[in-house]
Design an enzyme around this catalytic site. Structure first.
Site, mmCIF file in Angstrom:
data_model
loop_
_atom_site.group_PDB
_atom_site.id
_atom_site.type_symbol
_atom_site.label_atom_id
_atom_site.label_comp_id
_atom_site.label_asym_id
_atom_site.label_seq_id
_atom_site.Cartn_x
_atom_site.Cartn_y
_atom_site.Cartn_z
ATOM 1 N N GLY A 153 22.621 1.829 -6.258
ATOM 2 C CA GLY A 153 21.100 1.597 -5.844
ATOM 3 C C GLY A 153 20.843 2.014 -4.570
ATOM 4 O O GLY A 153 19.792 1.514 -3.929
ATOM 5 N N ASN A 164 19.711 4.526 -3.534
ATOM 6 C CA ASN A 164 18.125 5.501 -3.741
ATOM 7 C C ASN A 164 17.137 4.408 -3.649
ATOM 8 O O ASN A 164 16.192 4.630 -3.072
ATOM 9 C CB ASN A 164 18.233 6.511 -4.660
ATOM 10 C CG ASN A 164 18.840 7.652 -4.058
ATOM 11 O OD1 ASN A 164 18.369 8.472 -3.120
ATOM 12 N ND2 ASN A 164 20.262 8.160 -4.490
ATOM 13 N N HIS A 187 18.544 14.506 -7.446
ATOM 14 C CA HIS A 187 19.664 15.063 -7.828
ATOM 15 C C HIS A 187 20.439 15.630 -6.630
ATOM 16 O O HIS A 187 19.736 16.302 -5.732
ATOM 17 C CB HIS A 187 19.519 16.423 -8.663
ATOM 18 C CG HIS A 187 20.707 16.957 -9.215
ATOM 19 N ND1 HIS A 187 21.677 16.486 -10.042
ATOM 20 C CD2 HIS A 187 21.427 18.205 -8.551
ATOM 21 C CE1 HIS A 187 22.708 17.199 -10.248
ATOM 22 N NE2 HIS A 187 22.575 18.090 -9.675
ATOM 23 N N GLU A 202 18.879 12.684 0.309
ATOM 24 C CA GLU A 202 18.242 11.886 -0.749
ATOM 25 C C GLU A 202 17.477 10.688 -0.474
ATOM 26 O O GLU A 202 16.121 10.664 -0.848
ATOM 27 C CB GLU A 202 19.399 11.242 -1.843
ATOM 28 C CG GLU A 202 20.174 12.514 -2.400
ATOM 29 C CD GLU A 202 21.251 11.683 -3.357
ATOM 30 O OE1 GLU A 202 20.994 10.990 -4.177
ATOM 31 O OE2 GLU A 202 22.364 12.176 -3.149
HETATM 32 C C1 GAR Z 1 23.020 9.801 -6.112
HETATM 33 O O1 GAR Z 1 23.573 10.441 -5.273
HETATM 34 C C2 GAR Z 1 21.991 10.485 -7.127
HETATM 35 O O2 GAR Z 1 21.572 11.640 -6.605
HETATM 36 C C3 GAR Z 1 23.189 10.798 -8.106
HETATM 37 O O3 GAR Z 1 23.998 9.756 -8.124
HETATM 38 C C4 GAR Z 1 23.956 8.957 -7.069
HETATM 39 C C5 GAR Z 1 23.496 7.581 -7.039
HETATM 40 O O4 GAR Z 1 23.517 6.580 -6.169
HETATM 41 N N1 GAR Z 1 22.638 11.097 -9.288
HETATM 42 C C6 GAR Z 1 23.141 12.108 -10.179
HETATM 43 O O5 GAR Z 1 24.268 12.530 -9.906
HETATM 44 C C7 GAR Z 1 22.039 12.275 -11.320
HETATM 45 N N2 GAR Z 1 22.410 13.630 -12.058
HETATM 46 P P1 GAR Z 1 22.853 5.183 -5.971
HETATM 47 O O6 GAR Z 1 22.981 4.523 -7.118
HETATM 48 O O7 GAR Z 1 23.459 4.761 -4.740
HETATM 49 O O8 GAR Z 1 21.202 5.735 -5.617
#
Ligand code: GAR
Length: 207
Positions: free
Chosen positions: A12, A14, A110, A181
């Site tokens: 989480g 993001n 992404h 991101e």
């Molecule tokens: C992030 O890097 C996101 O972009 C990626 O997973 C991670 C989640 O991190 N998403 C994907 O690969 C979807 N295709 P988070 O839970 O710390 O936000």
């Protein structure tokens, strides 16, 4: 004020970037009103609770197939009166039921420069491993609208960084998150909530 629902499955970070941007007053015209997790033990749920945001857990493993799972998520989003749905590290590809209900109102972050290193099977560290194996010199992140085709909807914002000789999948993932991101996702959400993203076919214009 638009209701922003955030879908999560893991750490989480993001979601945290969205919460922090909201605290700084950088999400104009919208408010995070609900966090939905596909995993009961996702740390993202703690982040939501620490910030007083209501949470729901809809475990993927409780559903036999993607159709019944998508229906459960869609019904929850409708109940929550979501105006915008944000996939923030949500690791399940939902089917057309949710796209029909929320067309043009659902975005995903992404961890690569779409249309490279995306689509089914490209998620998390796998993306960064593929980037390193390919020898590309630039990578980054993309925020795009979700359509029926995985990672193929209209692109809203992209940000690029250089790949270093000594990068590992982990070091690359960290820089892509920190420098790309966590910056472009809150920005795209704020633009949407201000009605500043125009979708024209499979492209967008920021107005
Ligand atoms: C992030 O890097 C996101 O972009 C990626 O997973 C991670 C989640 O991190 N998403 C994907 O690969 C979807 N295709 P988070 O839970 O710390 O936000």
């Amino acid at each position: 004020m638009m209701n922003i629902a955030v879908l999560v499955s893991g750490g989480g970070t993001n979601l945290q970037a969205l919460i922090d941007a909201q605290s700084r007053g950088e999400i104009q015209g919208g408010k995070i009103t609900c966090v939905i997790s596909s995993k009961p033990d996702a740390y993202a749920l703690e982040r939501a609770k620490n910030n007083g945001i209501p949470t729901r857990v809809i475990p993927r493993k409780d559903y036999d197939d993607i159709h019944s799972y998508t229906k459960a998520v869609r019904d929850a989003l409708v109940e929550e009166r979501a105006d915008l749905v944000v996939y923030a590290g949500f690791m399940t590809i939902l089917d057309s039921q949710v796209v029909e209900e929320f067309e043009g109102r659902m975005m995903n972050v992404h961890p690569a420069l779409i249309p490279s290193f995306c689509g089914k099977g490209f998620y998390g560290l796998r993306v960064h491993r593929a980037v390193l194996d390919s020898g590309v010199k630039l990578t980054g992140a993309t925020v795009h609208f979700v359509t029926e085709d995985c990672d193929a909807g209209p692109i809203i914002i992209q940000k690029a960084i250089e790949v270093n000789n000594d990068d590992t999948p982990e070091s690359l993932q960290k820089r892509v998150m920190e420098q790309c991101e966590w910056k472009i996702l809150p920005k795209a959400v704020s633009l949407f909530c201000q009605g500043r993203i125009k979708i024209i076919g499979n492209k967008t214009e920021i107005i």
